[in-house]
Design an enzyme around this catalytic site. Structure first.
Site, PDB file in Angstrom:
ATOM      1  N   ASP A   9      13.358 -30.147   5.773  1.00  9.74           N
ATOM      2  CA  ASP A   9      12.666 -29.968   7.212  1.00  9.74           C
ATOM      3  C   ASP A   9      13.476 -30.563   8.355  1.00  9.74           C
ATOM      4  O   ASP A   9      14.082 -31.531   8.344  1.00  9.74           O
ATOM      5  CB  ASP A   9      11.593 -31.060   7.254  1.00  9.74           C
ATOM      6  CG  ASP A   9      10.464 -30.839   8.461  1.00  9.74           C
ATOM      7  OD1 ASP A   9      11.175 -29.867   9.283  1.00  9.74           O
ATOM      8  OD2 ASP A   9       9.517 -30.945   8.582  1.00  9.74           O
ATOM      9  N   ASP A 103      12.048 -23.636   9.657  1.00 11.68           N
ATOM     10  CA  ASP A 103      13.288 -24.709   9.773  1.00 11.68           C
ATOM     11  C   ASP A 103      12.707 -25.967   8.560  1.00 11.68           C
ATOM     12  O   ASP A 103      12.506 -27.117   8.427  1.00 11.68           O
ATOM     13  CB  ASP A 103      13.153 -25.873  11.320  1.00 11.68           C
ATOM     14  CG  ASP A 103      11.774 -25.753  11.279  1.00 11.68           C
ATOM     15  OD1 ASP A 103      11.029 -25.824  10.368  1.00 11.68           O
ATOM     16  OD2 ASP A 103      11.343 -26.486  12.711  1.00 11.68           O
ATOM     17  N   GLU A 104      11.793 -24.809   7.487  1.00 10.61           N
ATOM     18  CA  GLU A 104      11.389 -25.689   6.580  1.00 10.61           C
ATOM     19  C   GLU A 104      12.140 -25.333   5.249  1.00 10.61           C
ATOM     20  O   GLU A 104      11.965 -23.815   5.697  1.00 10.61           O
ATOM     21  CB  GLU A 104      10.056 -26.012   7.000  1.00 10.61           C
ATOM     22  CG  GLU A 104       9.754 -27.449   6.355  1.00 10.61           C
ATOM     23  CD  GLU A 104       8.294 -27.715   7.180  1.00 10.61           C
ATOM     24  OE1 GLU A 104       7.841 -26.739   7.545  1.00 10.61           O
ATOM     25  OE2 GLU A 104       7.686 -28.198   6.931  1.00 10.61           O
TER      26      GLU A 104
END
Lengths: 405, 78
Positions: A9, A103-104
């Site tokens: 993350d 973003d993960e």
């Protein structure tokens, strides 16, 4: 053998990228905002978060909490490119990668972690590679399933690395508030609280019959989550989409029919273009309207045959609009094509249909070559507004890859 | 950042990736001290390379279009 999943993350992703791009912003409270007039905060730096600045706040609210907050207009191409490059770094560690959002990502490292010296060494190497390449930090959580990996990454933020082995899952969850579990929102948390269930430990011990009565089939899933059990595996290939849609918060609230029609045409083109690009046609068209007072509703219509033709989608959306008596100005519009089927390649029977298809193919070919919306419908009458907000569903490839500037 | 969008002349290294070294703008020769971030975008079939660079005093955003081979100074923050 127990699975080992990693959740990578990125820490305050958009804000970190901007701080890395502009050295003057490093160490300062910044908030990334959209380019539109009615924008909200998409991400804030950790320096800004200390003042209570959060995602979704208006610039006015944020400035009240942190008067020296610096606003930076987001550059989506920067973030989507970085996300795609991160995917290449993950692929060096395992072929089982799911880019979950911009973003993960989830990595199934069950069969590869030993090649990198074990989980912790692998995590450190991965964090180092990302820092060296982009100058930004991430947090890595590892566990026996996606749920625990995600929880570990949340608990270890920022710039952390946490590995929860299977024997530690029960003790970790025992006193943890239920809201910490991935997928448990405020609504579910309140319902659980009303049942006297505050912690994951209590949720795991709650009788499944009671949970099922309160939450339906989700009840069983909630109990399993309370026990740290999750069967969802890392999904590497995007599943077939159920629908293709676009929505847009308008630069100002509108009431004028010609303006509404123009935006609907624009959205229909975005939907049709994406459907054609990925070879889908759909039978249902829906129109979403949000009034200025945020009251939102969706109406849909079923077509006689599947389509991905911009004008067929547009006409259907207009036919829905014709059934609505507008009671307020419109803040947001959305058009969606659903009941999707893969295009069969069936040759059109009638001349008009053949000409229509050839026209769309020609327009698409020009735009493939010279860039989106270079050739478009004259009836837009003004410059097209390209979407400038990244949906959390954005992916580096497939139907969810939307051209965002 | 202030939008400029002007074509510029750039001295760049293409060894092991593209790296701008110096560029001319407004009659001045600016030496790139640090490339702070790079990214790519697409314009149809062409890809466009973007560079955030600094000369130690100001921040510049340069772009290089791989089909037209044109360099541009896109934005500046003084």
């Amino acid at each position: 053998m127990s699975k080992i999943i990693m959740c990578v993350d990125m820490d305050a992703f958009f804000a970190s990228v901007e701080q890395q791009s502009n050295p003057r912003l490093r160490g300062k409270p910044i908030a990334v905002i959209g380019s539109g007039g009615r924008t909200v905060i998409t991400t804030s730096s950790y320096e800004a978060r200390q003042f209570g600045v959060k995602t979704g706040m208006t610039t006015y609210e944020a400035k009240k909490l942190c008067p020296h907050l610096i606003f930076v207009v987001g550059n989506n191409a920067k973030y989507t490119h970085t996300c795609s490059e991160l995917g290449k770094i993950y692929a060096r560690f395992t072929p089982h990668v799911e880019i979950y959002s911009v973003d993960e990502a989830f990595l199934d490292v069950t069969g590869t972690h030993h090649l990198f010296g074990g989980i912790e060494a692998m995590g450190k190497t991965l964090k180092g590679l990302i820092r060296d390449r982009f100058g930004i930090n991430c947090t890595i959580g590892a566990g026996p399933n996606i749920l625990i990996a995600k929880l570990a990454s949340d608990l270890a933020k920022p710039d952390g690395l946490m590995w929860v082995t299977p024997d530690r899952v029960t003790s970790l969850l025992e006193d943890l508030p239920v809201k910490k579990l991935w997928g448990v929102g405020r609504h579910t948390e309140k319902k659980l609280e009303a049942m006297g269930i505050m912690t994951c430990g209590e949720l795991g011990r709650a009788p499944v019959s009671i949970l099922r009565r309160r939450f339906g089939f989700i009840g069983e899933m909630l109990k399993a989550m309370g026990m740290g059990i999750c069967d969802r595996s890392v999904v590497m290939h995007e599943e077939d989409p159920k629908s293709i849609g676009h929505g847009m918060t308008l630069p100002r609230d509108i009431y004028e029919r010609d303006q509404i029609e123009m935006y609907i045409l624009q959205l229909s083109e975005m939907v049709g273009r994406r459907a054609r690009k990925h070879g889908y046609t759909g039978r249902k068209v829906s129109l979403t309207i949000r009034y200025a007072d945020f009251h939102t509703f969706t109406k849909q219509t079923t077509l006689s045959s599947c389509t991905n033709d911009t004008h067929a989608i547009y006409r259907s959306a207009l036919s829905i609009l014709n059934t609505i008596r507008l009671r307020d100005r419109i803040r947001l519009l959305g058009v969606r094509l659903s009941h999707l089927e893969k295009e069969s390649g069936q040759v059109a029977l009638f001349d008009e249909m053949r000409r229509r298809r050839a026209l769309l193919e020609a327009v698409d070919e020009v735009n493939d070559r010279f860039g989106e919306y270079n050739l478009t419908w004259a009836s837009y009458r003004r410059k097209l507004e390209i979407p400038r907000v990244i949906s959390p569903a954005w992916r580096p490839g497939g139907v969810k890859n939307i051209d965002i500037r | 950042m202030m939008h400029i969008g002007e074509k510029i002349s750039v001295l760049a290294s293409f060894t092991g990736g593209i790296r701008p070294i110096k560029f001319k703008w407004s009659g001045k020769l600016i030496t790139v001290q640090d490339v702070t971030y790079t990214w790519r975008s697409r314009e149809g079939q062409a890809s466009v390379h973007h560079f955030s660079v600094t000369d130690g005093a100001s921040l510049y955003e340069l772009s290089f279009h791989t089909q037209s081979l044109v360099w541009k100074l896109e934005n500046i923050e003084v």
